[in-house]
Design a protein around this motif. Sequence first.
Motif, PDB file in Angstrom:
ATOM      1  N   ALA A   1       0.768  -1.115 -15.396  1.00  0.00           N
ATOM      2  CA  ALA A   1      -0.746  -1.607 -14.338  1.00  0.00           C
ATOM      3  C   ALA A   1      -2.214  -1.531 -15.585  1.00  0.00           C
ATOM      4  O   ALA A   1      -2.624  -2.630 -15.417  1.00  0.00           O
ATOM      5  CB  ALA A   1      -1.480  -0.006 -13.885  1.00  0.00           C
ATOM      6  N   ILE A   2      -0.907  -1.234 -16.287  1.00  0.00           N
ATOM      7  CA  ILE A   2      -2.295  -1.573 -17.760  1.00  0.00           C
ATOM      8  C   ILE A   2      -2.445  -2.929 -18.342  1.00  0.00           C
ATOM      9  O   ILE A   2      -3.264  -3.876 -18.491  1.00  0.00           O
ATOM     10  CB  ILE A   2      -2.424  -0.484 -19.110  1.00  0.00           C
ATOM     11  N   ALA A   3      -0.713  -3.396 -17.979  1.00  0.00           N
ATOM     12  CA  ALA A   3      -0.274  -5.179 -18.287  1.00  0.00           C
ATOM     13  C   ALA A   3      -1.151  -5.564 -17.395  1.00  0.00           C
ATOM     14  O   ALA A   3      -1.426  -6.719 -17.372  1.00  0.00           O
ATOM     15  CB  ALA A   3       0.712  -5.335 -18.406  1.00  0.00           C
ATOM     16  N   SER A   4      -1.507  -5.390 -15.931  1.00  0.00           N
ATOM     17  CA  SER A   4      -2.123  -6.497 -14.686  1.00  0.00           C
ATOM     18  C   SER A   4      -3.991  -6.313 -14.546  1.00  0.00           C
ATOM     19  O   SER A   4      -3.970  -7.408 -14.988  1.00  0.00           O
ATOM     20  CB  SER A   4      -1.620  -5.482 -13.634  1.00  0.00           C
ATOM     21  N   PHE A   5      -3.948  -4.737 -15.682  1.00  0.00           N
ATOM     22  CA  PHE A   5      -5.547  -5.054 -16.768  1.00  0.00           C
ATOM     23  C   PHE A   5      -5.642  -6.487 -17.415  1.00  0.00           C
ATOM     24  O   PHE A   5      -6.523  -6.777 -17.600  1.00  0.00           O
ATOM     25  CB  PHE A   5      -5.752  -3.425 -17.033  1.00  0.00           C
ATOM     26  N   LEU A   6      -4.878  -6.050 -18.181  1.00  0.00           N
ATOM     27  CA  LEU A   6      -4.977  -7.066 -19.422  1.00  0.00           C
ATOM     28  C   LEU A   6      -4.589  -8.662 -18.963  1.00  0.00           C
ATOM     29  O   LEU A   6      -4.823  -9.495 -19.865  1.00  0.00           O
ATOM     30  CB  LEU A   6      -3.602  -6.478 -20.596  1.00  0.00           C
ATOM     31  N   LEU A   7      -3.957  -8.578 -17.442  1.00  0.00           N
ATOM     32  CA  LEU A   7      -3.987 -10.992 -17.257  1.00  0.00           C
ATOM     33  C   LEU A   7      -5.032 -10.513 -16.982  1.00  0.00           C
ATOM     34  O   LEU A   7      -5.513 -11.974 -16.967  1.00  0.00           O
ATOM     35  CB  LEU A   7      -3.000 -10.346 -16.063  1.00  0.00           C
ATOM     36  N   GLY A   8      -6.188  -9.653 -16.546  1.00  0.00           N
ATOM     37  CA  GLY A   8      -7.507  -9.635 -16.242  1.00  0.00           C
ATOM     38  C   GLY A   8      -7.506  -9.915 -14.168  1.00  0.00           C
ATOM     39  O   GLY A   8      -6.761 -10.174 -13.557  1.00  0.00           O
ATOM     40  N   GLY A   9      -9.124 -10.382 -14.091  1.00  0.00           N
ATOM     41  CA  GLY A   9      -8.905 -10.275 -13.185  1.00  0.00           C
ATOM     42  C   GLY A   9      -9.381  -8.821 -11.773  1.00  0.00           C
ATOM     43  O   GLY A   9      -9.156  -8.970 -10.587  1.00  0.00           O
ATOM     44  N   ILE A  10      -8.996  -8.086 -12.651  1.00  0.00           N
ATOM     45  CA  ILE A  10      -9.045  -6.798 -11.983  1.00  0.00           C
ATOM     46  C   ILE A  10      -9.345  -5.359 -12.805  1.00  0.00           C
ATOM     47  O   ILE A  10      -9.296  -5.681 -14.086  1.00  0.00           O
ATOM     48  CB  ILE A  10      -7.580  -6.297 -11.266  1.00  0.00           C
ATOM     49  N   GLY A  11      -9.964  -4.105 -12.603  1.00  0.00           N
ATOM     50  CA  GLY A  11     -11.352  -3.680 -13.282  1.00  0.00           C
ATOM     51  C   GLY A  11     -10.096  -2.286 -13.175  1.00  0.00           C
ATOM     52  O   GLY A  11      -9.751  -2.304 -12.118  1.00  0.00           O
ATOM     53  N   VAL A  12     -10.817  -1.214 -14.328  1.00  0.00           N
ATOM     54  CA  VAL A  12      -9.919   0.281 -14.274  1.00  0.00           C
ATOM     55  C   VAL A  12     -10.355   0.315 -13.400  1.00  0.00           C
ATOM     56  O   VAL A  12      -9.413   1.593 -12.094  1.00  0.00           O
ATOM     57  CB  VAL A  12     -10.421   0.371 -15.475  1.00  0.00           C
ATOM     58  N   SER A  13     -11.699   0.785 -12.214  1.00  0.00           N
ATOM     59  CA  SER A  13     -11.484   1.262 -11.855  1.00  0.00           C
ATOM     60  C   SER A  13     -11.186   1.716 -10.162  1.00  0.00           C
ATOM     61  O   SER A  13     -10.548   1.960  -9.575  1.00  0.00           O
ATOM     62  CB  SER A  13     -13.254   1.775 -10.994  1.00  0.00           C
ATOM     63  N   THR A  14     -11.175  -0.727  -9.998  1.00  0.00           N
ATOM     64  CA  THR A  14     -10.266  -0.898  -9.116  1.00  0.00           C
ATOM     65  C   THR A  14      -9.217  -0.338  -8.740  1.00  0.00           C
ATOM     66  O   THR A  14      -8.092   0.307  -8.001  1.00  0.00           O
ATOM     67  CB  THR A  14     -10.207  -2.098  -8.624  1.00  0.00           C
ATOM     68  N   ILE A  15      -8.545  -0.184 -10.122  1.00  0.00           N
ATOM     69  CA  ILE A  15      -6.964   0.417  -9.649  1.00  0.00           C
ATOM     70  C   ILE A  15      -7.014   1.801 -10.185  1.00  0.00           C
ATOM     71  O   ILE A  15      -5.605   2.217  -9.146  1.00  0.00           O
ATOM     72  CB  ILE A  15      -6.235   0.331 -11.452  1.00  0.00           C
ATOM     73  N   LEU A  16      -7.457   2.440 -10.572  1.00  0.00           N
ATOM     74  CA  LEU A  16      -8.013   3.953 -10.277  1.00  0.00           C
ATOM     75  C   LEU A  16      -7.588   4.356  -8.363  1.00  0.00           C
ATOM     76  O   LEU A  16      -6.867   5.581  -8.036  1.00  0.00           O
ATOM     77  CB  LEU A  16      -8.941   4.875 -11.236  1.00  0.00           C
ATOM     78  N   PHE A  17      -8.800   3.789  -7.913  1.00  0.00           N
ATOM     79  CA  PHE A  17      -9.211   4.321  -6.791  1.00  0.00           C
ATOM     80  C   PHE A  17      -8.475   4.427  -6.102  1.00  0.00           C
ATOM     81  O   PHE A  17      -8.034   4.616  -5.209  1.00  0.00           O
ATOM     82  CB  PHE A  17     -10.732   3.760  -5.959  1.00  0.00           C
ATOM     83  N   ARG A  18      -7.676   2.700  -5.884  1.00  0.00           N
ATOM     84  CA  ARG A  18      -6.267   2.088  -4.905  1.00  0.00           C
ATOM     85  C   ARG A  18      -5.421   3.045  -5.268  1.00  0.00           C
ATOM     86  O   ARG A  18      -4.516   3.965  -4.477  1.00  0.00           O
ATOM     87  CB  ARG A  18      -5.934   1.308  -5.774  1.00  0.00           C
ATOM     88  N   LEU A  19      -5.275   3.723  -6.019  1.00  0.00           N
ATOM     89  CA  LEU A  19      -3.884   4.402  -7.027  1.00  0.00           C
ATOM     90  C   LEU A  19      -4.384   5.715  -5.988  1.00  0.00           C
ATOM     91  O   LEU A  19      -3.621   6.496  -5.552  1.00  0.00           O
ATOM     92  CB  LEU A  19      -3.825   5.395  -8.216  1.00  0.00           C
ATOM     93  N   ILE A  20      -5.391   6.477  -6.310  1.00  0.00           N
ATOM     94  CA  ILE A  20      -5.678   7.801  -5.531  1.00  0.00           C
ATOM     95  C   ILE A  20      -6.248   7.875  -4.044  1.00  0.00           C
ATOM     96  O   ILE A  20      -5.556   8.808  -3.547  1.00  0.00           O
ATOM     97  CB  ILE A  20      -7.575   7.956  -6.068  1.00  0.00           C
ATOM     98  N   LEU A  21      -6.119   6.715  -3.776  1.00  0.00           N
ATOM     99  CA  LEU A  21      -6.176   6.567  -2.397  1.00  0.00           C
ATOM    100  C   LEU A  21      -4.858   6.217  -1.701  1.00  0.00           C
ATOM    101  O   LEU A  21      -4.475   7.296  -0.852  1.00  0.00           O
ATOM    102  CB  LEU A  21      -6.307   5.347  -2.033  1.00  0.00           C
ATOM    103  N   LEU A  22      -3.894   6.025  -2.762  1.00  0.00           N
ATOM    104  CA  LEU A  22      -2.048   6.021  -1.983  1.00  0.00           C
ATOM    105  C   LEU A  22      -2.043   7.531  -2.202  1.00  0.00           C
ATOM    106  O   LEU A  22      -1.197   7.314  -1.519  1.00  0.00           O
ATOM    107  CB  LEU A  22      -1.724   4.909  -3.060  1.00  0.00           C
ATOM    108  N   LEU A  23      -2.013   8.019  -3.068  1.00  0.00           N
ATOM    109  CA  LEU A  23      -1.544   9.831  -3.391  1.00  0.00           C
ATOM    110  C   LEU A  23      -1.554  10.507  -2.105  1.00  0.00           C
ATOM    111  O   LEU A  23      -1.438  10.774  -1.680  1.00  0.00           O
ATOM    112  CB  LEU A  23      -2.708  10.093  -4.942  1.00  0.00           C
TER     113      LEU A  23
END
Lengths: 471, 308
Positions: free
Chosen positions: A131-153
């Motif tokens: 997930a960190i790698a996807s953030f480093l690749l660019g085009g997506i924010g940390v909050s988007t990553i976290l919120f989506r994972l929380i919703l999945l959980l």
Amino acid sequence: MLTQITTWLDDRLNPIMVKEVYQGYREKTFISGLSTILLLALLGYLIIAYSNDSYINNGKDFFNFLLVLTGLITLFSIPSSSANQLRNEISSNTLDLITITHLSAWTIISGRFQAAGIKVLLLFAYIGPFAIASFLLGGIGVSTILFRLILLLLAVALFSSFLLLSNTLSIFGHQYTLLSRGIQGVSTMLFAPMVLIVLVNVPDNVFTSVSFDTATIYFILYYLFLILVICFFHLRLAADLLQAKGIRSFYRSKITLLIALILSVIAIFASNVLLSSSLSYPLTHNNIRSLIMLALLVFYIFSLFWSSYVPQHRLTFSPMTRYFFSDGYFPTLRFVFVSTCTVILSSYFLSHNSNDLWVGVFFFSQFCFFTGIAYFLRALGRSPHSAIIYQLWLLGLFIITVMISIIVFSFNHHASKLPSIIHVFMPLSIIDTTRYILQAQVWNFIPLFLGLAFAFLGKGIIYNKNKKRKK
Amino acid sequence: MIKVQHINKYFGEVHALNNIHFHVPKASICGFIGPNGAGKTTTMRILTTLDSSDSGDAWINGYHIFHDAYQVRREIGYMPDYYGTYPAITVAEYLDFFARAYKLKTPYRQQRIQKVSNFTELTGLLKRPVEGLSKGQKQRLSLTRILLPNPSVLLLDEPAAGLDPRARIELRELLKLLVKEGKSIFISSHILTELADLIDHVVIIHQGAIAYSGLLNQLSLNQHTQGHAYTLEVADENTPIRRLLLEHPAIQEVSGDQQFIHFYFDTQQYRIEELIQHIVEKGIPLCQIFRRKDHLEDIFMAVTDKNE
């Protein structure tokens, strides 16, 4: 002091959860398969990103891939595995051994739920670097990553508790075991793809523009609480069902249901909160077809993981026809065939798009190919070696997938039909699957025939082994 | 102590347990015998709170099995007629799981696992996967599991089924040691020879009803039949002794081989001396004739025949 705290914590761990973790830790095939997929997918994306300018800042696509993969495992595999284990314990009576310990029925059920939670969290920790790698690749924010994972959980929590409840029905006998399996199959096919589509399709601005004002916090807390109450109700009811009839009481379940109903009524009265929210159902155009296609993708992914778990038992000596048409493999194949036909024909009659039929052929063909080969490998020898061969086989195909992807994205891919033909053998596509399926046309049948040939060969080997043993 | 009063259980139309009524005193070892399908496992499951009865009551150490179900579970150790093992788990992890389930705290938990494993001679197998154990080892593992919380009452359902003779003897020795420790053992079996040397009380169940319950030494064949069991040895194997015995009105159930013949003789209406005289008159050379000690099998057959 630290020892005392760890001892205190250790004593309070749910024993069921501890056992599940012991057992889950040994599922090396699953972990190695997952590692292979993730590493190669990342490698593929990195190569694509740095070899093609138009693919720079494509961390969002990679994260979506990661989310779908994680979602498939967390929504399909983990809740089902927990529920299956409970059902198996009921049918094999091993649950009795736990029931007569000092554990309450609630501890038994909640332990399974906690174990599923721990597995999801471990998986999240595992995909963390990616997930960190996807953030480093660019085009997506940390909050988007976290919120989506929380919703999945949260979705996994809800679904796991529901499956645990439905599988507790097995306690009433064989008919109910079949019923619980049916409920599990249907709900998995409906709920999980829907959650994945929602998670992937939620616009980024929903997460990036969240302002933590009072209304939003109430809104989030309300949904969080409602989900937890529903989970609790499912688990409580399951725990009550586990009790012997004479000592069974639905008192706590009823109280929980009451609270859930009151909460829901409050939500209806406060519907202006719900309607004004941008978190409403985010399905967009052509969603039914997306749902159907994702359901098929699920079959596809499942075939990969399940095929390494082909039944290992040796059949008893019986007529040749029984070997080829009746044990665990061919009934499963029939089930997948009927399901694929149902899904594809539904899609076809909805959209009148004949391309869907080719997609169906592709998915069924893929299932036959991988499970057929896995079955053959299992028939050859003992499971540890055949599992390693299967992993190597998967690894090889992933390498081909990545290489083809590079070719497709780097050069003119309209000129040749070859990538399409190679594509029909790919275990997991990270490129535009539908277009290649349509280009391949009848080539899509090749994996099907090959898979069936391998499966028949495997059956023949088992038949001969048993014949020799009988002599 | 186990007390069962008027328990009835129906499975649909089948009256599986018919007014079951018996008592097992403290610190005793009681055999629960009956043929397959007699209702042994159903009774066991009710006593262990895993199933409920349609009517009647039962108490274990004074706790009611329905009203104090959780307390009853603290008093008992139940070994069913299956091993109940899990895949992908070692013996140590399996025992640790059950020790946790029995709420044993950390320092004591490991000590208890070690102590009970030593007792059942399982220490050397702690790192082995449970799935790889032999039947005898799995049975010892099951016994270790139920001994972890140190229960005062053990309910064992067909514990020796499927075991080889050596494993049976080992199990029997372990059970004897447990009785010496003051535990009450309620053990069901349909293999009567394995119980004969072990039990002091017996409950015989037949077709869902109790045919006998009480002290084993108060149970004699004579109570349930009109005769006694005899064995007769002849010097010449080619004599028509078997036919002669079968034709005699006082004799039932002739068995054995050509040299040693077992039979039941009705001592209430006939005298054994008359039979001996009759055999001698027929010119059959007798080596010896003696009354056999009442075997549990014989008693069981007599009791269940009487209740047919």
